[in-house]
Scaffold this motif. Sequence first.
Motif, PDB file in Angstrom:
ATOM      1  N   ASP A  68       0.906  -1.180  -0.259  1.00  0.00           N
ATOM      2  CA  ASP A  68       0.000   0.095   0.134  1.00  0.00           C
ATOM      3  C   ASP A  68       0.903   1.532  -0.135  1.00  0.00           C
ATOM      4  O   ASP A  68       0.396   2.405  -0.033  1.00  0.00           O
ATOM      5  CB  ASP A  68      -0.862  -0.008   1.177  1.00  0.00           C
ATOM      6  CG  ASP A  68      -2.215  -1.064   1.090  1.00  0.00           C
ATOM      7  OD1 ASP A  68      -2.339  -1.364  -0.070  1.00  0.00           O
ATOM      8  OD2 ASP A  68      -2.718  -1.173   2.083  1.00  0.00           O
ATOM      9  N   SER A  69       2.220   0.977  -0.010  1.00  0.00           N
ATOM     10  CA  SER A  69       3.013   2.227   0.062  1.00  0.00           C
ATOM     11  C   SER A  69       3.748   2.048  -1.404  1.00  0.00           C
ATOM     12  O   SER A  69       3.886   0.938  -2.092  1.00  0.00           O
ATOM     13  CB  SER A  69       4.369   1.901   0.728  1.00  0.00           C
ATOM     14  OG  SER A  69       3.968   1.649   2.173  1.00  0.00           O
ATOM     15  N   GLU A  70       3.924   3.253  -2.164  1.00  0.00           N
ATOM     16  CA  GLU A  70       4.295   3.177  -3.234  1.00  0.00           C
ATOM     17  C   GLU A  70       5.741   2.274  -3.688  1.00  0.00           C
ATOM     18  O   GLU A  70       6.735   2.522  -2.670  1.00  0.00           O
ATOM     19  CB  GLU A  70       5.107   4.759  -3.887  1.00  0.00           C
ATOM     20  CG  GLU A  70       3.768   5.808  -3.930  1.00  0.00           C
ATOM     21  CD  GLU A  70       2.878   6.081  -2.733  1.00  0.00           C
ATOM     22  OE1 GLU A  70       3.729   5.897  -1.713  1.00  0.00           O
ATOM     23  OE2 GLU A  70       1.787   6.696  -2.728  1.00  0.00           O
ATOM     24  N   SER A  71       5.906   1.461  -4.545  1.00  0.00           N
ATOM     25  CA  SER A  71       7.088   0.466  -4.532  1.00  0.00           C
ATOM     26  C   SER A  71       8.314   1.225  -4.578  1.00  0.00           C
ATOM     27  O   SER A  71       9.194   0.859  -3.870  1.00  0.00           O
ATOM     28  CB  SER A  71       6.858  -0.281  -6.053  1.00  0.00           C
ATOM     29  OG  SER A  71       5.624  -0.587  -6.073  1.00  0.00           O
ATOM     30  N   TRP A  72       8.204   2.502  -5.277  1.00  0.00           N
ATOM     31  CA  TRP A  72       9.657   3.025  -5.321  1.00  0.00           C
ATOM     32  C   TRP A  72       9.953   3.934  -4.257  1.00  0.00           C
ATOM     33  O   TRP A  72      11.020   4.727  -4.156  1.00  0.00           O
ATOM     34  CB  TRP A  72       9.653   4.053  -6.770  1.00  0.00           C
ATOM     35  CG  TRP A  72       8.271   4.438  -6.950  1.00  0.00           C
ATOM     36  CD1 TRP A  72       7.171   3.912  -7.800  1.00  0.00           C
ATOM     37  CD2 TRP A  72       7.602   5.754  -6.505  1.00  0.00           C
ATOM     38  NE1 TRP A  72       5.910   4.600  -7.614  1.00  0.00           N
ATOM     39  CE2 TRP A  72       6.158   5.757  -7.113  1.00  0.00           C
ATOM     40  CE3 TRP A  72       8.036   6.826  -5.752  1.00  0.00           C
ATOM     41  CZ2 TRP A  72       5.532   6.901  -6.913  1.00  0.00           C
ATOM     42  CZ3 TRP A  72       7.271   7.846  -5.595  1.00  0.00           C
ATOM     43  CH2 TRP A  72       5.935   8.030  -6.060  1.00  0.00           C
TER      44      TRP A  72
END
Length: 546
Positions: A68-72
């Motif tokens: 749910d966190s941006e992968s990057w």
Amino acid sequence: MGREAAKTVGAKAAQTSNFDAIVIGAGVAGLYQLYKLRELGLRVRAFEAGSNVGGTWYWNRYPGARFDSESWTYGYSFSKELLDEWDWQEHFAPQPETERYLNFVADKFDLRRDLQLNSRVASARFNDKSRSWEIALEDGRRYSGRFLVTAIGILSAPTMPNITGIDTFKGISCHTHAWPKEGVDFTGKRVGIIGTGATAVQTIQEIAKTVGQLTVFQRTPNWCAPLHNGKISKEEMRDIRSRYDEIFALCRTSPGCYIHAPDPRKTLEVSPEDREAFWEKLYDSPGFGVWMGQFSDTLTDREANKLASEFIAKKIRQRVKNPAVAEKLIPKNHGLGTRRVPLETGYYEVYNQPNVELVDINETPIERVTATGIETGERAYEFDIIIYATGFDAITGAFDRIDITGTDGLRLKDVWRDGPQTYLGVFIEGFPNLLMAMGPHAGLGNYTRTAEYSVEWVTGVIRFAIERGLTRIEATADGVGEWTDHVLALGEGQLMNEIGSWMTGVNRNVEGKQRPRIMRYSGGHPAYRKHCDAIAAEGYRTLALA
Ligand code: NA7
């Protein structure tokens, strides 16, 4: 291996396996901890219960599991080469991609050479004479090391509900954390799922695409909001890569190390029209903005929280066609963001499907699991598959599952009976040379961002000790008292700490964990880092060093 054979190997291992440092866990924190300690030239071994690396991303392979966190923002930042070599495929990567990533990291840095898989640590005991930790694996093998670093995760001790008859069910059933590697085919199946936390939400929206019939047993609804995931094109990845420094710098400025930070304005300072427009924008934006990017008083002021909650309730009512079902899906006992906000993709629309039923188990409690399904006071449901998305004994649970003994026979489980007591979330009084990477009371948030800091800080203390020939580092009673009081004081007035959830260490399936406790540092990660950095800069004078 028989018990005797195991004993023999164990005896040999004990003679030959004295490490400078032992790491428990080979997930996000453990892999990096191994890397950092090896960089110091230490003889290190990391022990991992799973049959491969990844921790959370190894175990939780249930359908729909993803960031749910941006992968990057979630990848490691310590190696430019790694950042250059790894292309994220989706803004919010699914579990298989993250598992591949962590395997890539393990291979790239040749971590496997000092990693022992299929090795669950059962006990750890401090030996005062040798000033080292002696650990025993579940199979009896024993090892020792001067320093013991726990990187055992905050959501790694899964719990099953205490419902009669669970073992009698004849179909397929499992906890989401222990999902079979070969996967489960849901096509046309009658499925029951217990739980409606972030895990259940991801599972439900995924399996609803193929199930024959789905019944969701809900005890407490959560405030869910859209994830807005998308693929990352090659050009987009190039752009992200060119901005990595900027992205990580931004994460360092926000309380949870996300790209999302609270809006400095207070809710009631803003006109109703502008508030509405602001909330609409958050709702339409990807990721945790809808939780982390709210007005600054949303998680401390009841009125502000009520207004933000009402906005999301309205969205739920718009998306769920049956008003009675919509009402059941709207939380009544807690406000938006006071428990973990599950991010979703079409979750609420699942309840518009004719083959999906929501059972509020407060109205009709589950009485038992039977050979063929689940019985409530009202009726018997027949299932082919039962999924337990029932969560974890969070934050301290993984510690409780290892028999950890410090000086004078002191047992960690007893010391923490009324809640964790730590120094900086790293040290515990009476447990010398034991350092927690991502322990309770530390600054938690975007896991990799906060884990990198934690691991580097832990490594800094160990380096300091080794360079000076110190063989015993420990928190003082004053240090622990002051830090614990500080964490508790910071947590006061945070609405999040008033409600039972894994974040407050509540798990109604675990004895003694029924009441919310302040388990996390709530002063924001920048303040946490400032505090810990100052202690390092002053030569760790607040620790007892010998
Ligand atoms: P959570 O968020 O702790 O959710 C567990 C769910 O299971 C929650 O809805 C519970 O209801 C429910 N539950 C647990 N025990 C029972 C029993 N006995 N009967 C009925 N329902 C039960 O865990 P998740 O795995 O979803 O998420 C954990 C974190 O992992 C997540 O936040 C992400 O950060 C990753 P309750 O709310 O207790 O009434």
